[in-house]
Design a protein around this motif. Structure first.
Motif: not given
Length: 350
Positions: A58, A62, A198
């Motif tokens: 993740l 991002f 995120s």
């Protein structure tokens, strides 16, 4: 100037000094991945909202989005580093200083990581460049005082604003949820914290990803007799390369920093982790929009301190905080000395 991958690779393979610069920059990005990028997902992992491996993926995704999107909106963060020192048009000296500073970052960051202390590669870069400039010119005349003031502003801003926003966001969250069942809110904050992580990873890419992409391009330009990268569009292949290298670094060595930031400093619950993520992301967003280079490490850790202070000051492990602050303060003289010594060494070699 052509900065396609083919042209870039051709220059790197034909110029030893440029190859050293590129290898060192990628090494710094890799080290940033295990010392700085984990801050973005530390609270999410330690409050058990996500497992470490998917959280690292993740963060990598991002980080890439943060680099690409914020570069399109405002690339000034990527182009500020070279203004810290003045080499009076001597691009060869500037490239030597750049390589010396990159070595300083790697040495300092690895040493801090060994003790589980998150560091700011941005400030390490600035200190290393300054030390190298002093070595090359044998004086302080190459240091731009007005630009150094911006660094101090950024350091104070990231620390103070991170703490204040962490405190306020956590206070607000606690107030809004005061009459709710904790078991029900945990489910919401589990998902919300993934969103918060995120956002923080996105803003880390916007700040640190941009800075080191700027360093990568600057090395190429210096080797071609140009001392500015103004108006240059950062290529997608470079964004992807930096994001992948940073993600690999996080997967290799990020667990120590995740533990230090997310567990050792303050014992966090899910709503507190969410508050810290939102506060840190807001601080980084404001800084990026105004083109102020700040530290993701300082912002996230002080936001966590602010969250901990909502309950009571004693909830913060001051021993860990003391170690972190001492490392941050010593970053400037430590990396400055390493940059100075490496610049002397590179001048003797090249």
């Amino acid at each position: 100037m052509d900065i396609s991958f083919a042209a870039f690779w051709g220059q790197v393979t034909s110029n030893p000094m440029l190859m050293v610069s590129v290898i060192l920059t990628l090494a710094v990005i890799f080290v940033n991945g295990w010392t700085d990028a984990p801050n973005a997902i530390a609270t999410c992992v330690t409050t058990r909202c996500m497992e470490a491996k998917p959280a690292i993926l993740l963060a990598a995704v991002f980080n890439f989005l943060g680099v690409s999107v914020m570069t399109l909106l405002n690339s000034s963060v990527a182009m500020t580093i070279k203004d810290m020192v003045n080499f009076q048009g001597n691009n060869e000296d500037a490239l030597v200083a750049l390589c010396a500073a990159l070595v300083a970052i790697v040495v300092w960051a690895v040493a801090a990581w060994y003790f589980g202390i998150p560091t700011s590669e941005s400030h390490a870069l600035i200190a290393g460049l300054s030390g190298a400039a002093i070595a090359l010119q044998n004086s302080f005349r190459g240091i731009n005082g007005s630009e150094w003031i911006k660094v101090i502003y950024g350091l104070v801003l990231s620390a103070v604003l991170g703490f204040i926003l962490g405190f306020l966001v956590c206070r607000l969250t606690t107030f809004l949820c005061r009459n709710m069942d904790r078991r029900k809110t945990d489910g919401f904050f589990k998902s919300a914290q993934i969103v918060g992580a995120s956002m923080t990873a996105f803003m880390h890419g916007a700040q640190d990803g941009q800075k080191f992409m700027g360093v990568l391009i600057l090395g190429v330009f210096l080797m071609n007799g140009q001392d500015t990268t103004a108006g240059v569009a950062l290529p997608v292949w470079m964004m992807l390369l930096c994001s992948v290298v940073m993600g690999i670094g996080t997967s290799v060595g990020g667990k120590k920093i995740i533990k230090s930031v997310g567990m050792d400093m303050v014992k966090l619950e899910k709503y507190q982790g969410f508050s810290a993520d939102i506060a840190a992301s807001a601080c980084l967003l404001l800084s990026s929009l105004f083109g102020i280079p700040v530290s993701t490490t300082h912002t996230k850790t002080t936001a966590i301190m602010g969250v901990g202070a909502v309950k009571r000051i004693s909830a913060i492990n001051m021993r860990v905080v003391k170690d972190m602050v001492l490392t941050w303060v010593l970053t400037f003289p430590g990396c400055g000395i390493i940059g100075f010594l490496m610049a002397k060494l590179f001048m003797a070699i090249f």
